[in-house]
Write an enzyme that holds these catalytic residues in place. Sequence first.
Site, PDB file in Angstrom:
ATOM      1  CB  ALA A  87      75.766 -62.128   4.779  1.00 30.75           C
ATOM      2  N   GLY A 131      78.626 -59.296   8.256  1.00 32.20           N
ATOM      3  CA  GLY A 131      79.585 -59.522   7.273  1.00 32.20           C
ATOM      4  C   GLY A 131      80.460 -58.123   6.831  1.00 32.20           C
ATOM      5  CD  GLU A 133      81.710 -61.756  10.009  1.00 29.77           C
ATOM      6  OE1 GLU A 133      80.644 -61.796   9.190  1.00 29.77           O
ATOM      7  OE2 GLU A 133      82.069 -62.934  10.677  1.00 29.77           O
TER       8      GLU A 133
HETATM    9  N1  DAK Z   1      70.462 -57.997   3.683  1.00 27.98           N
HETATM   10  C1  DAK Z   1      69.508 -57.686   3.032  1.00 27.98           C
HETATM   11  N2  DAK Z   1      69.027 -56.461   2.632  1.00 27.98           N
HETATM   12  C2  DAK Z   1      69.491 -55.472   3.554  1.00 27.98           C
HETATM   13  C3  DAK Z   1      70.271 -55.702   4.632  1.00 27.98           C
HETATM   14  C4  DAK Z   1      71.014 -56.941   4.852  1.00 27.98           C
HETATM   15  N3  DAK Z   1      71.960 -57.313   5.498  1.00 27.98           N
HETATM   16  N4  DAK Z   1      70.441 -54.559   5.303  1.00 27.98           N
HETATM   17  C5  DAK Z   1      69.694 -53.779   4.785  1.00 27.98           C
HETATM   18  N5  DAK Z   1      68.959 -54.111   3.555  1.00 27.98           N
HETATM   19  C6  DAK Z   1      68.082 -53.693   2.850  1.00 27.98           C
HETATM   20  C7  DAK Z   1      66.540 -53.413   3.692  1.00 27.98           C
HETATM   21  O1  DAK Z   1      65.786 -54.551   3.511  1.00 27.98           O
HETATM   22  C8  DAK Z   1      65.993 -52.282   2.940  1.00 27.98           C
HETATM   23  O2  DAK Z   1      65.416 -52.849   1.785  1.00 27.98           O
HETATM   24  P1  DAK Z   1      64.008 -52.342   1.135  1.00 27.98           P
HETATM   25  O3  DAK Z   1      63.147 -52.497   2.223  1.00 27.98           O
HETATM   26  O4  DAK Z   1      64.264 -50.844   0.759  1.00 27.98           O
HETATM   27  O5  DAK Z   1      63.641 -52.952  -0.031  1.00 27.98           O
HETATM   28  C9  DAK Z   1      67.009 -51.350   2.524  1.00 27.98           C
HETATM   29  O6  DAK Z   1      68.320 -52.447   2.587  1.00 27.98           O
HETATM   30  C10 DAK Z   1      67.547 -50.136   3.206  1.00 27.98           C
HETATM   31  O7  DAK Z   1      67.533 -50.597   4.619  1.00 27.98           O
HETATM   32  P2  DAK Z   1      66.639 -50.033   5.665  1.00 27.98           P
HETATM   33  O8  DAK Z   1      65.355 -49.634   5.298  1.00 27.98           O
HETATM   34  O9  DAK Z   1      66.426 -51.001   6.586  1.00 27.98           O
HETATM   35  O10 DAK Z   1      67.462 -48.766   6.227  1.00 27.98           O
HETATM   36  P3  DAK Z   1      67.487 -48.176   7.659  1.00 27.98           P
HETATM   37  O11 DAK Z   1      68.278 -46.970   7.451  1.00 27.98           O
HETATM   38  O12 DAK Z   1      66.155 -48.032   8.290  1.00 27.98           O
HETATM   39  O13 DAK Z   1      68.208 -49.170   8.697  1.00 27.98           O
HETATM   40  C11 DAK Z   1      70.130 -50.685   9.061  1.00 27.98           C
HETATM   41  C12 DAK Z   1      69.605 -49.566   8.146  1.00 27.98           C
HETATM   42  C13 DAK Z   1      71.557 -51.206   8.426  1.00 27.98           C
HETATM   43  C14 DAK Z   1      70.136 -50.528  10.675  1.00 27.98           C
HETATM   44  C15 DAK Z   1      69.086 -51.958   8.968  1.00 27.98           C
HETATM   45  O14 DAK Z   1      68.883 -52.170   7.347  1.00 27.98           O
HETATM   46  C16 DAK Z   1      69.591 -53.315   9.399  1.00 27.98           C
HETATM   47  O15 DAK Z   1      69.465 -53.581  10.526  1.00 27.98           O
HETATM   48  N6  DAK Z   1      70.065 -54.121   8.337  1.00 27.98           N
HETATM   49  C17 DAK Z   1      70.642 -55.609   8.769  1.00 27.98           C
HETATM   50  C18 DAK Z   1      71.854 -55.397   9.370  1.00 27.98           C
HETATM   51  C19 DAK Z   1      72.237 -56.798   9.839  1.00 27.98           C
HETATM   52  O16 DAK Z   1      71.602 -57.460  10.716  1.00 27.98           O
HETATM   53  N7  DAK Z   1      73.531 -57.231   9.233  1.00 27.98           N
HETATM   54  C20 DAK Z   1      74.047 -58.543   9.447  1.00 27.98           C
HETATM   55  C21 DAK Z   1      73.568 -59.462   8.745  1.00 27.98           C
HETATM   56  S1  DAK Z   1      73.961 -61.107   9.037  1.00 27.98           S
HETATM   57  C22 DAK Z   1      77.826 -67.027   6.937  1.00 27.98           C
HETATM   58  C23 DAK Z   1      78.847 -66.470   7.066  1.00 27.98           C
HETATM   59  C24 DAK Z   1      78.432 -65.092   7.371  1.00 27.98           C
HETATM   60  C25 DAK Z   1      77.045 -64.704   7.408  1.00 27.98           C
HETATM   61  C26 DAK Z   1      76.267 -65.308   7.124  1.00 27.98           C
HETATM   62  C27 DAK Z   1      76.583 -66.656   6.596  1.00 27.98           C
HETATM   63  N8  DAK Z   1      77.963 -68.529   6.468  1.00 27.98           N
HETATM   64  C28 DAK Z   1      79.316 -69.149   6.790  1.00 27.98           C
HETATM   65  C29 DAK Z   1      76.873 -69.196   5.603  1.00 27.98           C
HETATM   66  C30 DAK Z   1      77.042 -63.193   7.755  1.00 27.98           C
HETATM   67  C31 DAK Z   1      75.775 -62.768   8.294  1.00 27.98           C
HETATM   68  C32 DAK Z   1      75.477 -61.288   8.534  1.00 27.98           C
HETATM   69  O17 DAK Z   1      76.210 -60.570   8.104  1.00 27.98           O
END
Ligand code: DAK
Length: 265
Positions: free
Chosen positions: A70, A115, A118
């Site tokens: 997400a 997400g 998921e």
């Molecule tokens: N959200 C927003 N932007 C993201 C993102 C994300 N999940 N993942 C990557 N990006 C963006 C980065 O910020 C970056 O943007 P800029 O800095 O270029 O503007 C761009 O994508 C490229 O990413 P990286 O520079 O970080 O690329 P790398 O190759 O170095 O790293 C990575 C890739 C996938 C390992 C890293 O980006 C990363 O760790 N991303 C986050 C992964 C993560 O934690 N995903 C889970 C998110 S939490 C809900 C229900 C469900 C959820 C929420 C609420 N409710 C019922 C309310 C779900 C939650 C989730 O999914």
Amino acid sequence: MNNLKLDVDGQIAVLQIARPAALNALNSETLDELNQVLSEVEARDDVKVLILTGGPDKKDNPYKSFVAGADIKEMVNFTAAEARAFGMRAAEPFFKLMNMRQVTIAAVNGFALGGGCEIAMACDIRIASESALFGQPEVGLGIIPGFGGTQRLARLVGMGRAKELIFTGSNIDAQEAYRIGLVNKVVPNEELMDTAKKMAGKIASNASFAVSIAKAAINNGYDMDIKNAVEYEANLFGITCSTHDKTEGMTAFIEGRKEKNFTDF
Ligand code: DAK
């Protein structure tokens, strides 16, 4: 649509989540578009299988990311009410993927985190490219999986493995995902879409109404006790016996005919 690309070729639709600047992370707009497009696809009699995949990243790498979760930048300032609304926005398209009459295949072409993992799990079948990476890193962000992850992961891989993945927040590669039953198949990156389309073609060549009834039997029967589930199956079996496709499929067998003219859907 700003964040999705739909491409229909014959009986197979390929839906790309395409937010290259955010590695295809799911924001509210993308979830709304997804909800809309899935309704449109479900209404189409010509489409029998939907393949969900991620678009290329900013550098045009098609194997970087399926969905990186997400959108954290949108979620960071959520109030409890906004978070709830975000969850409700996702629930509808996620259930559509799970329950729509077409078969859904996730072609996982890179990061499938949070997400992203998921939404892949909401699909009927998952095929991973060899560089795909899976994980539920939410507890490291101070939240829990909220798009069905605590429920679907345990159902797919068992409670012990689901708890390990969710409590540690560790990522696993495609081979490990295959080993624990999270994905059906792992293929070399460049074979991903061909493999998904080949499987989709095989599914589409069968009686589509029967396939959709089998999908409903599996999904809905899963949470019933075995006696009611088998009775439910018998009722659905009865429905398939009233179709043109049943007469056609069985007559083709008796006549030794390979070509079948399935028309129900
Ligand atoms: N959200 C927003 N932007 C993201 C993102 C994300 N999940 N993942 C990557 N990006 C963006 C980065 O910020 C970056 O943007 P800029 O800095 O270029 O503007 C761009 O994508 C490229 O990413 P990286 O520079 O970080 O690329 P790398 O190759 O170095 O790293 C990575 C890739 C996938 C390992 C890293 O980006 C990363 O760790 N991303 C986050 C992964 C993560 O934690 N995903 C889970 C998110 S939490 C809900 C229900 C469900 C959820 C929420 C609420 N409710 C019922 C309310 C779900 C939650 C989730 O999914």
